[in-house]
Design a protein around this motif. Structure first.
Motif, PDB file in Angstrom:
ATOM      1  N   ASN A 187      12.112  -7.215   7.753  1.00  0.00           N
ATOM      2  CA  ASN A 187      11.239  -6.411   9.020  1.00  0.00           C
ATOM      3  C   ASN A 187       9.845  -5.998   8.279  1.00  0.00           C
ATOM      4  O   ASN A 187       9.480  -5.773   7.305  1.00  0.00           O
ATOM      5  CB  ASN A 187      11.858  -4.994   9.406  1.00  0.00           C
ATOM      6  CG  ASN A 187      11.634  -4.902  10.759  1.00  0.00           C
ATOM      7  OD1 ASN A 187      10.715  -5.470  11.468  1.00  0.00           O
ATOM      8  ND2 ASN A 187      11.991  -3.720  11.244  1.00  0.00           N
ATOM      9  N   GLU A 188       8.891  -6.221   9.470  1.00  0.00           N
ATOM     10  CA  GLU A 188       7.604  -5.760   8.974  1.00  0.00           C
ATOM     11  C   GLU A 188       7.029  -5.090  10.184  1.00  0.00           C
ATOM     12  O   GLU A 188       7.426  -5.159  11.303  1.00  0.00           O
ATOM     13  CB  GLU A 188       6.593  -7.017   8.780  1.00  0.00           C
ATOM     14  CG  GLU A 188       6.970  -7.638   7.326  1.00  0.00           C
ATOM     15  CD  GLU A 188       5.914  -8.742   7.127  1.00  0.00           C
ATOM     16  OE1 GLU A 188       4.635  -8.511   7.429  1.00  0.00           O
ATOM     17  OE2 GLU A 188       6.283  -9.894   6.552  1.00  0.00           O
ATOM     18  N   SER A 189       5.838  -4.446   9.854  1.00  0.00           N
ATOM     19  CA  SER A 189       5.097  -3.483  10.995  1.00  0.00           C
ATOM     20  C   SER A 189       4.713  -4.595  12.134  1.00  0.00           C
ATOM     21  O   SER A 189       4.516  -4.076  13.174  1.00  0.00           O
ATOM     22  CB  SER A 189       4.031  -2.813  10.520  1.00  0.00           C
ATOM     23  OG  SER A 189       4.475  -1.690   9.767  1.00  0.00           O
ATOM     24  N   ILE A 192       6.865   0.511   2.444  1.00  0.00           N
ATOM     25  CA  ILE A 192       5.909  -0.450   1.744  1.00  0.00           C
ATOM     26  C   ILE A 192       6.211  -0.512   0.442  1.00  0.00           C
ATOM     27  O   ILE A 192       6.405   0.732  -0.238  1.00  0.00           O
ATOM     28  CB  ILE A 192       4.487  -0.245   2.198  1.00  0.00           C
ATOM     29  CG1 ILE A 192       3.918  -1.529   1.870  1.00  0.00           C
ATOM     30  CG2 ILE A 192       4.049   1.159   1.523  1.00  0.00           C
ATOM     31  CD1 ILE A 192       2.631  -1.570   2.510  1.00  0.00           C
ATOM     32  N   SER A 193       6.348  -1.692  -0.096  1.00  0.00           N
ATOM     33  CA  SER A 193       6.773  -1.730  -1.606  1.00  0.00           C
ATOM     34  C   SER A 193       6.029  -3.285  -2.174  1.00  0.00           C
ATOM     35  O   SER A 193       5.989  -4.099  -1.376  1.00  0.00           O
ATOM     36  CB  SER A 193       8.176  -1.352  -1.926  1.00  0.00           C
ATOM     37  OG  SER A 193       8.530  -1.993  -3.059  1.00  0.00           O
ATOM     38  N   ASN A 194       6.049  -3.042  -3.474  1.00  0.00           N
ATOM     39  CA  ASN A 194       5.966  -4.522  -4.217  1.00  0.00           C
ATOM     40  C   ASN A 194       7.096  -5.343  -4.056  1.00  0.00           C
ATOM     41  O   ASN A 194       7.095  -6.504  -4.551  1.00  0.00           O
ATOM     42  CB  ASN A 194       5.217  -4.215  -5.542  1.00  0.00           C
ATOM     43  CG  ASN A 194       4.034  -3.686  -5.343  1.00  0.00           C
ATOM     44  OD1 ASN A 194       3.013  -4.071  -4.712  1.00  0.00           O
ATOM     45  ND2 ASN A 194       3.801  -2.716  -6.255  1.00  0.00           N
ATOM     46  N   ASP A 195       8.232  -4.634  -3.664  1.00  0.00           N
ATOM     47  CA  ASP A 195       9.649  -5.258  -3.945  1.00  0.00           C
ATOM     48  C   ASP A 195      10.312  -5.957  -2.570  1.00  0.00           C
ATOM     49  O   ASP A 195      11.324  -6.349  -2.753  1.00  0.00           O
ATOM     50  CB  ASP A 195      10.521  -4.592  -4.590  1.00  0.00           C
ATOM     51  CG  ASP A 195       9.992  -3.833  -5.913  1.00  0.00           C
ATOM     52  OD1 ASP A 195       9.370  -4.556  -6.533  1.00  0.00           O
ATOM     53  OD2 ASP A 195      10.056  -2.902  -6.270  1.00  0.00           O
ATOM     54  N   PHE A 196       9.586  -5.941  -1.521  1.00  0.00           N
ATOM     55  CA  PHE A 196      10.058  -6.327  -0.382  1.00  0.00           C
ATOM     56  C   PHE A 196      10.190  -7.795   0.114  1.00  0.00           C
ATOM     57  O   PHE A 196      10.535  -8.227   1.203  1.00  0.00           O
ATOM     58  CB  PHE A 196       9.707  -5.422   0.767  1.00  0.00           C
ATOM     59  CG  PHE A 196      10.163  -4.205   0.869  1.00  0.00           C
ATOM     60  CD1 PHE A 196      11.232  -3.710  -0.055  1.00  0.00           C
ATOM     61  CD2 PHE A 196       9.580  -2.840   1.410  1.00  0.00           C
ATOM     62  CE1 PHE A 196      11.576  -2.227  -0.030  1.00  0.00           C
ATOM     63  CE2 PHE A 196       9.751  -1.722   1.207  1.00  0.00           C
ATOM     64  CZ  PHE A 196      10.994  -1.276   0.468  1.00  0.00           C
ATOM     65  N   GLY A 197       9.457  -8.408  -0.623  1.00  0.00           N
ATOM     66  CA  GLY A 197       9.282  -9.816  -0.259  1.00  0.00           C
ATOM     67  C   GLY A 197       7.957 -10.401   0.301  1.00  0.00           C
ATOM     68  O   GLY A 197       7.479 -11.579   0.206  1.00  0.00           O
ATOM     69  N   LEU A 248      -0.509  -8.454   2.312  1.00  0.00           N
ATOM     70  CA  LEU A 248      -0.307  -9.312   3.391  1.00  0.00           C
ATOM     71  C   LEU A 248       0.490  -8.720   4.474  1.00  0.00           C
ATOM     72  O   LEU A 248      -0.003  -8.841   5.729  1.00  0.00           O
ATOM     73  CB  LEU A 248       0.530 -10.605   2.923  1.00  0.00           C
ATOM     74  CG  LEU A 248       0.921 -11.646   4.067  1.00  0.00           C
ATOM     75  CD1 LEU A 248      -0.172 -12.209   4.485  1.00  0.00           C
ATOM     76  CD2 LEU A 248       1.892 -12.916   3.331  1.00  0.00           C
ATOM     77  N   PHE A 249       1.404  -7.544   4.052  1.00  0.00           N
ATOM     78  CA  PHE A 249       1.868  -6.664   5.046  1.00  0.00           C
ATOM     79  C   PHE A 249       1.101  -6.059   6.063  1.00  0.00           C
ATOM     80  O   PHE A 249       0.950  -6.027   7.233  1.00  0.00           O
ATOM     81  CB  PHE A 249       2.762  -5.905   4.388  1.00  0.00           C
ATOM     82  CG  PHE A 249       3.716  -4.789   5.125  1.00  0.00           C
ATOM     83  CD1 PHE A 249       4.907  -5.131   5.373  1.00  0.00           C
ATOM     84  CD2 PHE A 249       3.281  -3.860   5.919  1.00  0.00           C
ATOM     85  CE1 PHE A 249       6.041  -4.236   5.987  1.00  0.00           C
ATOM     86  CE2 PHE A 249       3.729  -2.953   6.812  1.00  0.00           C
ATOM     87  CZ  PHE A 249       5.178  -3.185   6.663  1.00  0.00           C
ATOM     88  N   VAL A 250       0.151  -5.284   5.373  1.00  0.00           N
ATOM     89  CA  VAL A 250      -0.987  -4.792   6.346  1.00  0.00           C
ATOM     90  C   VAL A 250      -1.837  -5.806   7.047  1.00  0.00           C
ATOM     91  O   VAL A 250      -1.933  -5.569   8.112  1.00  0.00           O
ATOM     92  CB  VAL A 250      -2.146  -3.958   5.328  1.00  0.00           C
ATOM     93  CG1 VAL A 250      -3.244  -3.319   5.919  1.00  0.00           C
ATOM     94  CG2 VAL A 250      -0.961  -2.786   4.448  1.00  0.00           C
ATOM     95  N   GLU A 251      -2.350  -6.894   6.654  1.00  0.00           N
ATOM     96  CA  GLU A 251      -2.936  -7.851   7.120  1.00  0.00           C
ATOM     97  C   GLU A 251      -2.182  -8.450   8.423  1.00  0.00           C
ATOM     98  O   GLU A 251      -2.770  -8.582   9.478  1.00  0.00           O
ATOM     99  CB  GLU A 251      -3.497  -9.099   6.163  1.00  0.00           C
ATOM    100  CG  GLU A 251      -4.040 -10.231   6.817  1.00  0.00           C
ATOM    101  CD  GLU A 251      -4.370 -11.352   5.894  1.00  0.00           C
ATOM    102  OE1 GLU A 251      -4.516 -12.680   6.552  1.00  0.00           O
ATOM    103  OE2 GLU A 251      -4.548 -11.079   4.642  1.00  0.00           O
ATOM    104  N   ASN A 252      -0.959  -8.656   7.988  1.00  0.00           N
ATOM    105  CA  ASN A 252       0.034  -9.038   9.267  1.00  0.00           C
ATOM    106  C   ASN A 252      -0.049  -7.983  10.498  1.00  0.00           C
ATOM    107  O   ASN A 252       0.095  -8.490  11.635  1.00  0.00           O
ATOM    108  CB  ASN A 252       1.457  -9.536   8.776  1.00  0.00           C
ATOM    109  CG  ASN A 252       1.664 -10.616   7.988  1.00  0.00           C
ATOM    110  OD1 ASN A 252       0.559 -11.506   7.970  1.00  0.00           O
ATOM    111  ND2 ASN A 252       2.378 -10.910   7.109  1.00  0.00           N
TER     112      ASN A 252
END
Length: 253
Positions: free
Chosen positions: A214-216, A9-14, A19-23
């Motif tokens: 990719n995301e979780s 996880i990073s601020n640089d992945f788009g 939002l990553f965690v929310e998704n």
């Protein structure tokens, strides 16, 4: 509930971390274990696990950065581990003879030193192995009290069983969904009680979203494919792999 046992996880992945965690939560991926495996990442682990209640971390030095590691870096790693109860493993650590062929001895040294730290702190390990599967296995045999997961496992059924006999779990990610992958033929002959789900985000997005970041939230695609290969329900995959993760990483608290 699903658990993504290996992601970055990073601020640089788009996708913003929020939002990553929310998704992920929206896809019923309710616990996340993020890997921070370069010197520059270690402080980030503290920031992210403090910010997100459902996020835990593993920290360590990836084999690709072995040449940069000096004694004080092990001291820094120890301090991070001691100071943060949400560090649940050391990783990803291991051997990579695909990208780095000239420093094998240094890689082995860094690998063993981190396995010693795992022994000292009674932590699990997250193992990276590329073009070095047999040597990885031989080194892990030296540390019989250490348990963990073989991250992004893509080896043979024979090697899978050898790692399981050592007490290790196998991390299965998006590769199992790829049309040219033979991994399904391996995992259908393995006990689900030794499998963990992972994305390795932002890499290796599964079908049908291959080629995207990719995301979780994509964990259910991986779980469904495993369920199909094993001829069981996706609910059973979710329940058992989550219980596996809870036990290995001591997430029951």
């Amino acid at each position: 509930m699903f658990i993504d046992t290996h992601m970055h996880i990073s601020n640089d992945f788009g996708t913003s971390p929020d939002l990553f965690v929310e998704n992920a939560i929206g896809a019923k991926v309710e616990l996340l274990i993020a890997s921070f495996c370069e010197k520059e990442d270690l402080e980030l682990s503290t920031i992210f696990v403090e910010k997100y209640k459902n996020l835990y971390a593993c920290v360590g030095y990836h084999p690709e950065v072995s040449n940069k590691i000096v004694e004080k870096d092990y001291e820094m790693l120890e301090k991070i581990i001691k100071d943060n109860p949400k560090i649940v493993a050391i990783g990803e650590i291991g051997l990579d003879y695909y990208w780095e062929k000239e420093n094998k001895e240094k890689q082995r040294e860094v690998f063993r030193k981190q396995l010693e730290l795992a022994q000292k702190f009674h932590l699990s390990v997250v193992i990276h192995s590329r073009d070095a599967i047999n040597e990885t296995y031989e080194i892990l045999k030296e540390f019989k009290g250490v348990k963990g997961v073989i991250h992004c496992f893509s080896g043979s059924l024979e090697m899978a069983k050898k790692f399981i006999d050592l007490g290790y779990y196998l991390g299965i990610g998006g590769v199992v969904t790829f049309k040219n992958s033979k991994l399904g033929n391996v995992i259908r002959d393995l006990p689900l009680t030794r499998i963990l789900l992972e994305t390795d985000s932002p890499y290796l997005a599964p079908e049908p979203v291959r080629g995207t970041v990719n995301e979780s939230k994509n964990i259910p695609y991986i779980a469904k494919k495993i369920a199909d290969f094993m001829d069981i329900s996706i609910e059973e995959v979710a329940d058992i792999t989550s219980e596996n993760a809870m036990q290995l990483f001591d997430l029951t608290h």
